[in-house]
Design a protein around this motif. Structure first.
Motif, PDB file in Angstrom:
ATOM      1  N   ALA A 280       0.805  -1.227   0.000  1.00  8.44           N
ATOM      2  CA  ALA A 280       0.000   0.000   0.000  1.00  8.44           C
ATOM      3  C   ALA A 280       0.842   1.284   0.000  1.00  8.44           C
ATOM      4  N   PRO A 281       1.861   1.393   0.846  1.00  7.96           N
ATOM      5  CA  PRO A 281       2.631   2.656   0.843  1.00  7.96           C
ATOM      6  C   PRO A 281       3.462   2.859  -0.417  1.00  7.96           C
ATOM      7  N   MET A 282       3.649   1.815  -1.211  1.00  5.22           N
ATOM      8  CA  MET A 282       4.575   1.887  -2.336  1.00  5.22           C
ATOM      9  C   MET A 282       3.913   2.168  -3.680  1.00  5.22           C
ATOM     10  N   ILE A 283       2.595   2.002  -3.767  1.00  8.65           N
ATOM     11  CA  ILE A 283       1.975   2.087  -5.084  1.00  8.65           C
ATOM     12  C   ILE A 283       1.280   3.409  -5.353  1.00  8.65           C
ATOM     13  N   GLU A 284       1.070   4.226  -4.313  1.00  6.52           N
ATOM     14  CA  GLU A 284       0.228   5.403  -4.495  1.00  6.52           C
ATOM     15  C   GLU A 284       0.801   6.401  -5.499  1.00  6.52           C
ATOM     16  N   SER A 285       2.109   6.422  -5.679  1.00  4.53           N
ATOM     17  CA  SER A 285       2.715   7.405  -6.577  1.00  4.53           C
ATOM     18  C   SER A 285       2.755   6.941  -8.032  1.00  4.53           C
ATOM     19  N   HIS A 286       2.400   5.683  -8.284  1.00  7.92           N
ATOM     20  CA  HIS A 286       2.481   5.163  -9.640  1.00  7.92           C
ATOM     21  C   HIS A 286       1.285   5.603 -10.473  1.00  7.92           C
ATOM     22  N   GLU A 287       1.524   5.858 -11.744  1.00  8.84           N
ATOM     23  CA  GLU A 287       0.463   6.373 -12.611  1.00  8.84           C
ATOM     24  C   GLU A 287      -0.636   5.356 -12.855  1.00  8.84           C
ATOM     25  N   PHE A 288      -0.332   4.070 -12.673  1.00 11.77           N
ATOM     26  CA  PHE A 288      -1.327   3.041 -12.957  1.00 11.77           C
ATOM     27  C   PHE A 288      -2.273   2.772 -11.791  1.00 11.77           C
ATOM     28  N   VAL A 289      -2.031   3.365 -10.621  1.00 14.02           N
ATOM     29  CA  VAL A 289      -2.818   3.004  -9.447  1.00 14.02           C
ATOM     30  C   VAL A 289      -4.289   3.374  -9.616  1.00 14.02           C
ATOM     31  N   GLY A 290      -4.579   4.498 -10.297  1.00 11.69           N
ATOM     32  CA  GLY A 290      -5.976   4.885 -10.502  1.00 11.69           C
ATOM     33  C   GLY A 290      -6.709   3.877 -11.364  1.00 11.69           C
ATOM     34  N   ASP A 291      -6.061   3.404 -12.447  1.00 11.53           N
ATOM     35  CA  ASP A 291      -6.683   2.393 -13.300  1.00 11.53           C
ATOM     36  C   ASP A 291      -6.842   1.072 -12.560  1.00 11.53           C
ATOM     37  N   MET A 292      -5.872   0.767 -11.715  1.00 13.35           N
ATOM     38  CA  MET A 292      -5.941  -0.484 -10.963  1.00 13.35           C
ATOM     39  C   MET A 292      -7.106  -0.462  -9.978  1.00 13.35           C
ATOM     40  N   ARG A 293      -7.301   0.679  -9.349  1.00 15.89           N
ATOM     41  CA  ARG A 293      -8.438   0.807  -8.428  1.00 15.89           C
ATOM     42  C   ARG A 293      -9.750   0.706  -9.195  1.00 15.89           C
ATOM     43  N   LEU A 294      -9.817   1.326 -10.365  1.00 11.56           N
ATOM     44  CA  LEU A 294     -11.014   1.237 -11.198  1.00 11.56           C
ATOM     45  C   LEU A 294     -11.319  -0.203 -11.561  1.00 11.56           C
ATOM     46  N   MET A 295     -10.292  -0.954 -11.893  1.00  8.58           N
ATOM     47  CA  MET A 295     -10.469  -2.365 -12.234  1.00  8.58           C
ATOM     48  C   MET A 295     -11.039  -3.145 -11.049  1.00  8.58           C
ATOM     49  N   GLY A 296     -10.507  -2.867  -9.858  1.00  3.41           N
ATOM     50  CA  GLY A 296     -11.025  -3.522  -8.657  1.00  3.41           C
ATOM     51  C   GLY A 296     -12.484  -3.178  -8.419  1.00  3.41           C
ATOM     52  N   GLU A 297     -12.842  -1.926  -8.619  1.00  2.88           N
ATOM     53  CA  GLU A 297     -14.233  -1.508  -8.424  1.00  2.88           C
ATOM     54  C   GLU A 297     -15.153  -2.162  -9.454  1.00  2.88           C
ATOM     55  N   MET A 298     -14.644  -2.361 -10.662  1.00  4.14           N
ATOM     56  CA  MET A 298     -15.442  -3.004 -11.702  1.00  4.14           C
ATOM     57  C   MET A 298     -15.789  -4.441 -11.324  1.00  4.14           C
ATOM     58  N   VAL A 299     -14.786  -5.212 -10.892  1.00  6.90           N
ATOM     59  CA  VAL A 299     -15.074  -6.610 -10.560  1.00  6.90           C
ATOM     60  C   VAL A 299     -15.882  -6.712  -9.276  1.00  6.90           C
ATOM     61  N   GLN A 300     -15.698  -5.753  -8.380  1.00  2.00           N
ATOM     62  CA  GLN A 300     -16.496  -5.716  -7.159  1.00  2.00           C
ATOM     63  C   GLN A 300     -17.975  -5.515  -7.507  1.00  2.00           C
ATOM     64  N   ARG A 301     -18.253  -4.582  -8.409  1.00  2.00           N
ATOM     65  CA  ARG A 301     -19.632  -4.340  -8.826  1.00  2.00           C
ATOM     66  C   ARG A 301     -20.202  -5.543  -9.585  1.00  2.00           C
ATOM     67  N   MET A 302     -19.379  -6.145 -10.443  1.00  2.00           N
ATOM     68  CA  MET A 302     -19.832  -7.321 -11.188  1.00  2.00           C
ATOM     69  C   MET A 302     -20.234  -8.449 -10.259  1.00  2.00           C
ATOM     70  N   LEU A 303     -19.460  -8.666  -9.202  1.00  2.00           N
ATOM     71  CA  LEU A 303     -19.793  -9.727  -8.250  1.00  2.00           C
ATOM     72  C   LEU A 303     -21.133  -9.444  -7.591  1.00  2.00           C
ATOM     73  N   HIS A 304     -21.321  -8.214  -7.135  1.00  2.00           N
ATOM     74  CA  HIS A 304     -22.581  -7.861  -6.474  1.00  2.00           C
ATOM     75  C   HIS A 304     -23.763  -8.085  -7.417  1.00  2.00           C
ATOM     76  N   GLU A 305     -23.625  -7.658  -8.646  1.00  2.00           N
ATOM     77  CA  GLU A 305     -24.729  -7.771  -9.600  1.00  2.00           C
ATOM     78  C   GLU A 305     -24.964  -9.222 -10.016  1.00  2.00           C
ATOM     79  N   SER A 306     -23.913 -10.034 -10.060  1.00  2.00           N
ATOM     80  CA  SER A 306     -24.095 -11.447 -10.409  1.00  2.00           C
ATOM     81  C   SER A 306     -24.857 -12.187  -9.313  1.00  2.00           C
ATOM     82  N   LEU A 307     -24.587 -11.856  -8.068  1.00  2.00           N
ATOM     83  CA  LEU A 307     -25.334 -12.462  -6.966  1.00  2.00           C
ATOM     84  C   LEU A 307     -26.788 -12.019  -6.987  1.00  2.00           C
TER      85      LEU A 307
END
Length: 237
Positions: A115-142
């Motif tokens: 966690a302390p090492m990734i916040e400065s990387h340019e890809f972290v925002g896209d990575m968080r978006l990806m996590g939110e996408m699969v999180q929403r998909m799981l909720h909707e699939s259930l």
């Protein structure tokens, strides 16, 4: 069970309702586990990382209990084809839920140091978006499972293409970072593991969606093209 007429045995109906309720409870635990893992990774919350890592045993306990209930129900009730389809679908779904829980557990453990090492990387925002996408998909699939909604399940499974595209984009950025900063190899590999975990969660959610289609339509669409899957879902039984 809503898709069938009531059985002569009220206790049999209760067992089917209990099985579905337990699947939803297990799914809720997995959703919370993913949420804890994501907040740990992207918000530097060590406690939630540990909660995601240590909470996996509860998910595993649910899997064992549901397995036992389904086996006992089949042995006692000798269910008809429709009920067997429902029970087998449950076994398939909880297997994927357990594997999603495993992925969240690993992300939670890695987040403590990452966690302390990734916040400065340019890809972290896209990575968080990806996590939110699969999180929403799981909720909707259930939700699609609870409502026996094959059309919604198909729509949700189609979103995995977006997850895969984002995965490829982020992976390219991480590989470029590794090339420019070879001293960060170990950390970068752990980040890739987390990224891969999000991608695999999307795959497991897609499996759940395909099981919902099987449950509602009685058709196995796991190895069909998307166009053929849509034809199966929209066709009348």
């Amino acid at each position: 069970m809503d898709m069938h007429s009531p059985h002569i045995s009220t206790s049999f109906d209760n067992e089917l309702r209990q099985a579905r309720s337990m699947v939803m409870s297990m799914g809720g635990l997995v959703e919370q586990q993913i949420d804890n893992a994501m907040r740990a990774l992207f918000e530097h919350n060590t406690d939630l990382g540990q909660a995601a890592a240590s909470g996996d045993y509860k998910v595993n306990e649910y899997e064992v209990r549901i397995d036992e209930l389904v086996i006992e129900t089949i042995a006692r009730r000798q269910p008809n084809a429709n009920d067997l389809r429902f029970l087998f679908t449950i076994i398939k779904i909880i297997t994927d839920l357990e594997r999603i829980g495993d992925k969240a557990e690993k992300i939670g453990r890695l987040s403590v140091t990452l966690a302390p090492m990734i916040e400065s990387h340019e890809f972290v925002g896209d990575m968080r978006l990806m996590g939110e996408m699969v999180q929403r998909m799981l909720h909707e699939s259930l939700d699609a499972f609870a409502r026996l909604d094959a059309e919604a399940a198909m729509r949700i499974s189609g979103e995995d293409d977006e997850v895969n595209a984002l995965y490829s984009t982020i992976l390219g950025k991480i590989m470029a970072h590794m090339s420019s900063n070879p001293n960060t190899l170990d950390v970068s590999m752990d980040i890739i593991w987390c990224l891969r975990a999000f991608e695999r969660i999307g795959d497991h959610v897609t499996n759940i969606c395909e099981y919902v289609v099987f449950l509602v339509k009685g058709k196995d669409v796991r190895h069909l093209t998307r166009e053929d899957m849509l034809l199966e879902v929209t066709s009348r039984n």
